[in-house]
Scaffold this active site. Structure first.
Site, short mmCIF file in Angstrom:
data_model
loop_
_atom_site.label_atom_id
_atom_site.label_comp_id
_atom_site.label_asym_id
_atom_site.label_seq_id
_atom_site.Cartn_x
_atom_site.Cartn_y
_atom_site.Cartn_z
N TYR A 58 0.84 -1.20 0.00
CA TYR A 58 0.00 0.00 0.00
C TYR A 58 0.88 1.25 0.00
O TYR A 58 1.58 1.53 0.97
CB TYR A 58 -0.92 0.03 1.21
CG TYR A 58 -1.92 -1.11 1.31
CD1 TYR A 58 -2.19 -1.93 0.22
CD2 TYR A 58 -2.59 -1.37 2.49
CE1 TYR A 58 -3.11 -2.97 0.30
CE2 TYR A 58 -3.51 -2.40 2.60
CZ TYR A 58 -3.76 -3.21 1.50
OH TYR A 58 -4.66 -4.24 1.61
N SER A 155 -4.94 -14.23 1.96
CA SER A 155 -5.80 -13.21 1.35
C SER A 155 -6.00 -13.52 -0.12
O SER A 155 -5.03 -13.66 -0.87
CB SER A 155 -5.19 -11.82 1.51
OG SER A 155 -6.02 -10.84 0.92
N PRO A 212 -16.00 -4.09 1.55
CA PRO A 212 -17.37 -4.48 1.92
C PRO A 212 -18.42 -3.50 1.41
O PRO A 212 -19.60 -3.84 1.36
CB PRO A 212 -17.32 -4.49 3.45
CG PRO A 212 -16.28 -3.49 3.80
CD PRO A 212 -15.23 -3.63 2.74
N ALA A 214 -18.11 -2.13 -1.64
CA ALA A 214 -17.90 -2.10 -3.09
C ALA A 214 -17.32 -0.76 -3.53
O ALA A 214 -17.81 -0.09 -4.43
CB ALA A 214 -19.19 -2.41 -3.84
N LYS A 221 -23.47 6.92 -2.82
CA LYS A 221 -22.81 8.11 -3.35
C LYS A 221 -22.94 8.22 -4.88
O LYS A 221 -22.72 9.29 -5.45
CB LYS A 221 -21.34 8.15 -2.94
CG LYS A 221 -20.48 7.14 -3.67
CD LYS A 221 -19.08 6.99 -3.10
CE LYS A 221 -18.31 8.25 -2.94
NZ LYS A 221 -16.92 8.01 -2.49
N ARG A 231 -13.50 7.04 -6.15
CA ARG A 231 -12.56 5.99 -6.56
C ARG A 231 -13.08 5.16 -7.73
O ARG A 231 -12.33 4.78 -8.61
CB ARG A 231 -12.24 5.08 -5.37
CG ARG A 231 -11.23 5.68 -4.43
CD ARG A 231 -10.73 4.66 -3.45
NE ARG A 231 -11.73 4.34 -2.46
CZ ARG A 231 -11.63 3.31 -1.62
NH1 ARG A 231 -10.62 2.50 -1.69
NH2 ARG A 231 -12.57 3.07 -0.73
N GLN A 291 -16.74 9.31 7.60
CA GLN A 291 -16.96 7.98 7.03
C GLN A 291 -16.76 6.88 8.07
O GLN A 291 -17.57 5.97 8.18
CB GLN A 291 -16.02 7.77 5.83
CG GLN A 291 -16.36 8.65 4.65
CD GLN A 291 -15.29 8.59 3.55
OE1 GLN A 291 -14.12 8.31 3.81
NE2 GLN A 291 -15.70 8.88 2.33
#
Length: 317
Positions: A58, A155, A212, A214, A221, A231, A291
């Protein structure tokens, strides 16, 4: 207002908050992000979040540094900190994958960037077909025996590979993975529900799910279109998969259900995931304090069978 609730990570004794905070691509992109990250991490912690998820890839380590600096404000024993290893961190041929060399080298880099002497969970960020399963399991077992991580997980691994890792570890007295981190949401559900959960739930491997909401679609939004800077608008590949009129309409149709329950659609989407007993935590992202203040309120929300039936009717259209 719901209070944070905690679940065991699979069959392990580790308890994680139902709502977690992840770094992914939201931290580290801007060089002046430290104040924002500190505010968001503090709001999450104040809301009862104890699980903070990272990965070396990241922002090429910057996200770990920013979150690690913010987490230093809190007692280490109150935190569950995770990171991941797999993706290339340089052009070096061995600076990638799940070889013993890369795993044992990368854990030290993540610990340094996060400013801690151990991770609570270390994830294999993808399955590596170029490394024998015995080497992968033994490398993560070594990380735990060295005290650099307490648990390990996978993962986005196929269920068959998770099973292979668990069975090899248990047969040889090694530490087995206790968690899998898949993508799972109302929009992306088939893989987890048809392939992953049938194995992990029976094996006691807890799911901590990413994306979670999406990538924000399930918050509503996009009800009126594609806002600039969002995004899904900027990520064309993701947008093509998620941002269809059919999905946007489903999210619009979920609003009356959320309104009747007195919760937001983000909280509804997270509560829908947390109804699965095989899910230990949902990992949310945040670029604004508001958020995370919204999403933590999904903890403890329990949906009635009638509400679930109404939701399923909309999702399966």
């Amino acid at each position: 207002m719901s209070r944070m609730e905690y679940r065991n990570l699979g069959r392990s004794g580790l308890k994680v908050s139902e709502v977690a905070l992840g770094g992914w691509e939201t931290y580290g992109i801007n060089q002046d992000a430290s104040a924002m990250v500190r505010e968001i991490v503090t709001a999450a912690y104040d809301g009862g979040v104890n699980f903070f998820d990272q990965a070396d890839i990241y922002a090429k380590g910057r996200s770990e540094e920013l979150m690690g600096a913010a987490l230093k404000e809190f007692p280490r024993h109150t935190l569950v900190i995770s990171s991941k290893v797999y993706w290339p961190m340089s052009d070096d041929v061995n600076d990638r994958g799940l070889s013993r060399k890369h795993v044992l080298h990368s854990i030290d880099g993540s610990l340094k960037r996060l400013g801690t002497d151990h991770l609570d969970i270390y994830f294999a960020h993808r399955y590596d077909p170029d490394v024998p399963m015995e080497e992968i399991v033994m490398a993560f077992d070594q990380v735990i025996r060295d005290g650099k991580a307490l648990y390990w997980g996978t993962s986005m691994w196929p269920a068959a590979r998770i099973a292979q890792a668990v069975e090899f570890a248990r047969a040889n007295g090694l530490h087995a993975p206790v968690t899998e981190q898949p993508e799972y949401s109302m929009i992306r559900r088939d893989r987890v529900e048809q392939e992953i959960l049938p194995y992990t739930e029976s094996a006691g491997v807890g799911l901590v799910v990413w994306s979670p909401l999406a990538m924000g679609l399930l918050t509503g939004k996009y009800d009126a279109g594609k806002p600039e800077g969002a995004r899904l608008t900027e990520k064309e590949n993701w947008g093509k998969n998620f941002l269809t009129e059919e999905n946007i309409q489903k999210v619009r149709d979920l609003k009356p259900i959320a309104d009747e329950l007195g919760i937001t659609r983000a909280q509804l989407a997270l509560a829908w995931l947390l109804r699965q007993k095989g899910v230990s935590s949902v990992i949310t992202g945040a670029t604004k304090v508001q958020q995370i203040e919204d999403t933590v309120k999904a903890a403890g929300v329990r949906l009635s069978s009638d509400a679930v039936e109404q939701i399923e009717t909309i999702l399966k259209r």
